[in-house]
Design a protein around this motif. Structure first.
Motif, PDB file in Angstrom:
ATOM      1  N   GLY A 159      24.255  -7.867   9.811  1.00 11.06           N
ATOM      2  CA  GLY A 159      24.617  -7.460   8.458  1.00 11.06           C
ATOM      3  C   GLY A 159      23.215  -7.876   7.427  1.00 11.06           C
ATOM      4  N   ALA A 160      23.532  -9.422   7.689  1.00  7.81           N
ATOM      5  CA  ALA A 160      23.138 -10.444   6.944  1.00  7.81           C
ATOM      6  C   ALA A 160      21.312 -10.014   6.802  1.00  7.81           C
ATOM      7  N   MET A 161      20.512  -9.475   7.778  1.00  4.44           N
ATOM      8  CA  MET A 161      19.158  -9.172   7.434  1.00  4.44           C
ATOM      9  C   MET A 161      18.970  -7.638   7.043  1.00  4.44           C
ATOM     10  N   ALA A 162      20.321  -7.378   7.092  1.00  2.64           N
ATOM     11  CA  ALA A 162      20.323  -5.664   6.845  1.00  2.64           C
ATOM     12  C   ALA A 162      20.246  -5.616   5.377  1.00  2.64           C
ATOM     13  N   ALA A 163      21.639  -6.863   5.057  1.00  2.69           N
ATOM     14  CA  ALA A 163      21.415  -6.782   3.682  1.00  2.69           C
ATOM     15  C   ALA A 163      20.329  -6.644   2.977  1.00  2.69           C
ATOM     16  N   SER A 164      19.816  -8.087   3.288  1.00  2.00           N
ATOM     17  CA  SER A 164      19.162  -8.848   2.842  1.00  2.00           C
ATOM     18  C   SER A 164      17.629  -7.323   2.768  1.00  2.00           C
ATOM     19  N   ALA A 165      16.916  -7.041   3.124  1.00  2.00           N
ATOM     20  CA  ALA A 165      15.815  -5.428   3.515  1.00  2.00           C
ATOM     21  C   ALA A 165      16.389  -4.785   2.248  1.00  2.00           C
ATOM     22  N   LEU A 166      18.137  -4.718   2.269  1.00  2.00           N
ATOM     23  CA  LEU A 166      18.183  -3.780   0.863  1.00  2.00           C
ATOM     24  C   LEU A 166      17.964  -4.030   0.024  1.00  2.00           C
ATOM     25  N   PHE A 167      18.361  -5.570  -0.135  1.00  2.00           N
ATOM     26  CA  PHE A 167      18.245  -6.530  -1.604  1.00  2.00           C
ATOM     27  C   PHE A 167      17.016  -6.231  -1.825  1.00  2.00           C
ATOM     28  N   THR A 168      15.883  -6.334  -1.341  1.00  2.00           N
ATOM     29  CA  THR A 168      14.583  -6.574  -1.930  1.00  2.00           C
ATOM     30  C   THR A 168      13.963  -5.040  -2.016  1.00  2.00           C
ATOM     31  N   LEU A 169      14.755  -4.372  -1.804  1.00  3.36           N
ATOM     32  CA  LEU A 169      13.913  -2.912  -1.220  1.00  3.36           C
ATOM     33  C   LEU A 169      13.861  -1.860  -3.001  1.00  3.36           C
ATOM     34  N   PRO A 170      15.048  -2.291  -4.195  1.00  2.76           N
ATOM     35  CA  PRO A 170      14.290  -2.113  -5.157  1.00  2.76           C
ATOM     36  C   PRO A 170      13.153  -2.607  -5.701  1.00  2.76           C
ATOM     37  N   VAL A 171      12.843  -3.989  -5.172  1.00  2.00           N
ATOM     38  CA  VAL A 171      12.062  -5.195  -5.804  1.00  2.00           C
ATOM     39  C   VAL A 171      10.483  -4.555  -5.425  1.00  2.00           C
ATOM     40  N   LEU A 172      10.923  -4.303  -4.122  1.00  3.64           N
ATOM     41  CA  LEU A 172       9.154  -3.634  -3.693  1.00  3.64           C
ATOM     42  C   LEU A 172       9.011  -1.606  -4.085  1.00  3.64           C
ATOM     43  N   VAL A 173       9.636  -1.494  -4.012  1.00  2.00           N
ATOM     44  CA  VAL A 173       9.844  -0.025  -4.578  1.00  2.00           C
ATOM     45  C   VAL A 173       9.127  -0.150  -5.963  1.00  2.00           C
ATOM     46  N   PHE A 174       9.733  -0.886  -7.301  1.00  2.00           N
ATOM     47  CA  PHE A 174       9.542  -1.279  -8.923  1.00  2.00           C
ATOM     48  C   PHE A 174       7.530  -1.943  -8.694  1.00  2.00           C
ATOM     49  N   PHE A 175       7.510  -2.658  -7.169  1.00  2.00           N
ATOM     50  CA  PHE A 175       6.241  -3.851  -7.614  1.00  2.00           C
ATOM     51  C   PHE A 175       4.923  -2.237  -6.870  1.00  2.00           C
ATOM     52  N   LEU A 176       5.816  -1.510  -6.129  1.00  2.00           N
ATOM     53  CA  LEU A 176       4.234  -0.519  -5.443  1.00  2.00           C
ATOM     54  C   LEU A 176       4.477   0.584  -6.542  1.00  2.00           C
ATOM     55  N   ILE A 177       5.619   1.251  -7.464  1.00  2.00           N
ATOM     56  CA  ILE A 177       4.968   2.040  -8.553  1.00  2.00           C
ATOM     57  C   ILE A 177       3.925   1.292  -9.272  1.00  2.00           C
ATOM     58  N   VAL A 178       4.104  -0.217 -10.116  1.00  2.00           N
ATOM     59  CA  VAL A 178       3.165  -0.650 -10.631  1.00  2.00           C
ATOM     60  C   VAL A 178       2.427  -1.537 -10.380  1.00  2.00           C
ATOM     61  N   GLN A 179       1.807  -1.632  -8.841  1.00  2.00           N
ATOM     62  CA  GLN A 179       0.942  -2.622  -8.328  1.00  2.00           C
ATOM     63  C   GLN A 179      -0.211  -2.320  -8.595  1.00  2.00           C
ATOM     64  N   ARG A 180      -0.998  -0.989  -8.801  1.00  2.00           N
ATOM     65  CA  ARG A 180      -2.309  -1.188 -10.122  1.00  2.00           C
ATOM     66  C   ARG A 180      -2.922  -1.916 -10.871  1.00  2.00           C
ATOM     67  N   LYS A 181      -1.638  -1.233 -12.019  1.00  2.91           N
ATOM     68  CA  LYS A 181      -1.622  -2.531 -13.582  1.00  2.91           C
ATOM     69  C   LYS A 181      -1.643  -3.727 -13.794  1.00  2.91           C
ATOM     70  N   MET A 182      -0.161  -3.953 -12.057  1.00  2.00           N
ATOM     71  CA  MET A 182      -0.238  -5.177 -12.358  1.00  2.00           C
ATOM     72  C   MET A 182      -1.206  -6.459 -11.461  1.00  2.00           C
ATOM     73  N   VAL A 183      -1.727  -5.723 -10.729  1.00  2.00           N
ATOM     74  CA  VAL A 183      -2.901  -6.468 -10.925  1.00  2.00           C
ATOM     75  C   VAL A 183      -4.105  -6.286 -10.786  1.00  2.00           C
ATOM     76  N   GLY A 184      -3.811  -5.903 -12.346  1.00  2.00           N
ATOM     77  CA  GLY A 184      -4.994  -6.225 -13.059  1.00  2.00           C
ATOM     78  C   GLY A 184      -4.651  -7.062 -14.353  1.00  2.00           C
ATOM     79  N   GLY A 185      -3.771  -7.215 -14.505  1.00  2.00           N
ATOM     80  CA  GLY A 185      -3.032  -7.569 -15.502  1.00  2.00           C
ATOM     81  C   GLY A 185      -2.966  -9.268 -15.222  1.00  2.00           C
ATOM     82  N   VAL A 186      -2.799  -9.255 -13.568  1.00  2.00           N
ATOM     83  CA  VAL A 186      -2.661 -10.529 -13.061  1.00  2.00           C
ATOM     84  C   VAL A 186      -3.838 -11.295 -12.987  1.00  2.00           C
ATOM     85  N   THR A 187      -5.052 -10.500 -13.151  1.00  2.00           N
ATOM     86  CA  THR A 187      -6.354 -11.027 -13.215  1.00  2.00           C
ATOM     87  C   THR A 187      -6.926 -11.126 -15.033  1.00  2.00           C
TER      88      THR A 187
END
Length: 273
Positions: free
Chosen positions: A239-267
């Protein structure tokens, strides 16, 4: 030349595997039955897969409420930190005032303070102001924690935009605010995205302040809720591992949406100062 390229690619692949393996371990453990998790050996590829752990995590009391609490305080803190940090970054980059260099250095020093050192002063201050067990107070603390990082990082992006662009816009009839809004602000898009992602991850993962200041279970954030899988009777690892996966899901989805702009910004932010 070919050998060098192969060696560089191989090294990059090994580094990628090294950093991706903990995530793979978490997801694969979440999909395993309890008997496989408690066995002495570990199968790199799970042969028995079950969604029961995810159902357990989803059905655990307080998940949706903690999710809403985390989203509310994190988004509010990041929005405030980005707004105030942007104004501070423009002031530090464009304006010339006495003590500017000392103020910039102070912003850097503020980032070096560990969270643990701030816990007792923050707790005493919130207690005296009767702000314990209130989500806006937690959002205010996250705002204060992420603000120095946002201001310092955005200052690098503002420095990377030539001042002559704003001056040309002002010559054409724009005021100072109009030149900033029409010229500088659109060019800061990648920097704003990159900074907001890092600030959001910081606020989203914070555990210590949320545990110490929020005693009401209805005010728990997801990191505190996640610790509930460890009890006096043991730890529900599936349950802890499954909850951890659900916990990271919102950040992962947001990162995938803005990934292209984020990489350019960090560079851009890495080479502009």
């Amino acid at each position: 030349m070919i050998a060098k390229k192969i060696s560089v690619n191989a090294a990059a692949l090994l580094i990628a595997v090294f950093f991706a393996f903990p995530t793979y371990w978490m997801v694969s453990s979440a999909l395993k039955p309890t008997r496989d998790l408690l066995s002495t050996g570990y199968d790199l590829i799970p042969f028995s897969v079950t969604p029961a752990n995810f159902a357990t995590a989803w059905a655990k009391p307080g998940f949706l409420q903690s999710l809403g609490n985390s989203l509310m305080v994190s988004l509010a803190a990041v929005a405030g930190a980005i707004l105030v940090g942007l104004l501070a970054a423009v002031a530090m980059s464009r304006l010339r005032f006495r003590g500017r260099k000392s103020f910039v250095l102070l912003m850097l020093v503020a980032q070096l303070a560990p969270f643990e050192a701030l816990l007792i002063p923050m707790f005493l201050m919130m207690r005296d102001l009767d702000l314990l067990d209130k989500l806006p107070s937690l959002a205010l603390i996250y705002f204060a924690v992420t603000l120095p990082f946002c201001a310092w990082t955005l200052r690098g992006f503002v420095n990377g935009i030539p001042l002559e662009l704003e001056e040309a816009a002002m010559v054409d009839g724009c005021g100072r605010w109009g030149a900033f809004r029409r010229v500088t602000l659109p060019l800061l898009g990648p920097g704003l995205v990159a900074t907001s992602v890092f600030a959001f991850v910081t606020a989203w993962n914070e555990f210590l302040f949320a545990l110490s200041l929020m005693k009401d279970q209805t005010k728990e954030t997801l990191p505190v809720w996640l610790s509930g899988f460890q009890t006096n009777f043991g730890t529900d690892w599936g349950g802890a591992m499954a909850a951890s996966a659900l916990f990271t899901l919102p950040v992962l989805v947001f990162f995938l949406i803005v990934q292209r702009k984020m990489v350019g910004g960090v560079t851009a932010g890495a080479v502009k100062g």
